[in-house]
Scaffold this motif. Sequence first.
Motif, PDB file in Angstrom:
ATOM      1  N   MET A   9      -1.283   4.386  -1.451  1.00 18.40           N
ATOM      2  CA  MET A   9      -2.672   4.287  -0.993  1.00 18.40           C
ATOM      3  C   MET A   9      -2.710   3.713   0.416  1.00 18.40           C
ATOM      4  SD  MET A   9      -4.067   0.975  -3.171  1.00 18.40           S
ATOM      5  CE  MET A   9      -3.453   1.554  -4.727  1.00 18.40           C
ATOM      6  N   THR A  10      -3.884   3.650   0.985  1.00 17.33           N
ATOM      7  CA  THR A  10      -4.027   3.079   2.321  1.00 17.33           C
ATOM      8  C   THR A  10      -4.090   1.559   2.244  1.00 17.33           C
ATOM      9  OG1 THR A  10      -6.439   3.088   2.267  1.00 17.33           O
ATOM     10  CG2 THR A  10      -5.356   5.103   3.090  1.00 17.33           C
TER      11      THR A  10
ATOM     12  N   THR B  77     -16.228  -1.196  -6.699  1.00 16.15           N
ATOM     13  CA  THR B  77     -16.386   0.226  -6.375  1.00 16.15           C
ATOM     14  C   THR B  77     -15.050   0.961  -6.353  1.00 16.15           C
ATOM     15  OG1 THR B  77     -16.285  -0.193  -3.990  1.00 16.15           O
ATOM     16  CG2 THR B  77     -18.469  -0.222  -5.020  1.00 16.15           C
ATOM     17  N   VAL B  78     -13.947   0.229  -6.511  1.00 18.14           N
ATOM     18  CA  VAL B  78     -12.618   0.840  -6.527  1.00 18.14           C
ATOM     19  C   VAL B  78     -12.290   1.262  -7.958  1.00 18.14           C
ATOM     20  CG1 VAL B  78     -10.162   0.428  -6.118  1.00 18.14           C
ATOM     21  CG2 VAL B  78     -11.849  -0.538  -4.562  1.00 18.14           C
TER      22      VAL B  78
ATOM     23  N   SER C 258     -12.977  -5.421  -5.498  1.00 15.78           N
ATOM     24  CA  SER C 258     -14.150  -4.569  -5.320  1.00 15.78           C
ATOM     25  C   SER C 258     -14.460  -3.770  -6.583  1.00 15.78           C
ATOM     26  CB  SER C 258     -13.909  -3.597  -4.160  1.00 15.78           C
ATOM     27  OG  SER C 258     -14.977  -2.683  -4.075  1.00 15.78           O
TER      28      SER C 258
ATOM     29  N   PHE D 190      -6.654   2.695  -9.058  1.00 19.19           N
ATOM     30  CA  PHE D 190      -6.033   2.033  -7.908  1.00 19.19           C
ATOM     31  C   PHE D 190      -5.453   0.677  -8.304  1.00 19.19           C
ATOM     32  CE2 PHE D 190      -8.768   5.068  -5.648  1.00 19.19           C
ATOM     33  CZ  PHE D 190      -7.834   5.621  -4.780  1.00 19.19           C
ATOM     34  N   TYR D 191      -6.158  -0.045  -9.153  1.00 19.99           N
ATOM     35  CA  TYR D 191      -5.621  -1.316  -9.648  1.00 19.99           C
ATOM     36  C   TYR D 191      -4.317  -1.046 -10.411  1.00 19.99           C
ATOM     37  CZ  TYR D 191      -9.961  -3.706  -8.443  1.00 19.99           C
ATOM     38  OH  TYR D 191     -11.017  -4.249  -7.762  1.00 19.99           O
TER      39      TYR D 191
ATOM     40  N   GLU E 150      -9.315  -3.664  -0.514  1.00 23.22           N
ATOM     41  CA  GLU E 150     -10.453  -3.635  -1.439  1.00 23.22           C
ATOM     42  C   GLU E 150     -10.020  -4.080  -2.839  1.00 23.22           C
ATOM     43  OE1 GLU E 150     -13.179  -0.225  -1.369  1.00 23.22           O
ATOM     44  OE2 GLU E 150     -12.054   0.465   0.383  1.00 23.22           O
ATOM     45  N   VAL E 151      -8.845  -3.642  -3.258  1.00 23.68           N
ATOM     46  CA  VAL E 151      -8.318  -4.046  -4.571  1.00 23.68           C
ATOM     47  C   VAL E 151      -8.139  -5.560  -4.603  1.00 23.68           C
ATOM     48  CG1 VAL E 151      -6.277  -3.957  -6.082  1.00 23.68           C
ATOM     49  CG2 VAL E 151      -7.220  -1.844  -5.115  1.00 23.68           C
TER      50      VAL E 151
ATOM     51  N   GLN F  81      -6.313  -0.190   3.660  1.00 23.48           N
ATOM     52  CA  GLN F  81      -7.726  -0.516   3.466  1.00 23.48           C
ATOM     53  C   GLN F  81      -8.100  -0.511   1.985  1.00 23.48           C
ATOM     54  OE1 GLN F  81      -6.544   1.720   5.686  1.00 23.48           O
ATOM     55  NE2 GLN F  81      -7.162   0.899   7.659  1.00 23.48           N
ATOM     56  N   LYS F  82      -7.566   0.466   1.245  1.00 25.85           N
ATOM     57  CA  LYS F  82      -7.862   0.532  -0.187  1.00 25.85           C
ATOM     58  C   LYS F  82      -7.226  -0.650  -0.915  1.00 25.85           C
ATOM     59  CE  LYS F  82      -9.837   3.397  -1.992  1.00 25.85           C
ATOM     60  NZ  LYS F  82     -11.291   3.472  -2.263  1.00 25.85           N
TER      61      LYS F  82
ATOM     62  N   ALA G  48       0.841  -1.197   0.000  1.00 25.20           N
ATOM     63  CA  ALA G  48       0.000   0.000   0.000  1.00 25.20           C
ATOM     64  C   ALA G  48       0.882   1.255   0.000  1.00 25.20           C
ATOM     65  CB  ALA G  48      -0.927  -0.007   1.202  1.00 25.20           C
TER      66      ALA G  48
END
Length: 83
Positions: free
Chosen positions: A34-35, A48-49, A46, A53-54, A41-42, A37-38, A29
């Motif tokens: 990024m965090t 919704t990301v 997810s 970010f990917y 999610e990746v 947490q993010k 991360a």
Amino acid sequence: MDATLLLERLGRQIEEMRKSRGLTQVQLAYQSGMTRQKLAEVEKGSPTVAVNFYAKVLAALNAEIKVVSARRPTFEELREVFQ
């Protein structure tokens, strides 16, 4: 092919690559900007990301996406559908 399933597969591949390189979520991360947490999610795939970010994670892993013909879902991937 369902887009959600594709993201889940991508997330799983990212997680496997991270682990094979001996990185924690916190380390990757940080390298990705990024965090944790993010990143989690990746790795879960997810929908919704944002795709950005990917891309950040893949860049930090010095990896790229290769587009191949779709395959049928595995039993493990379908298990959740029938629960």
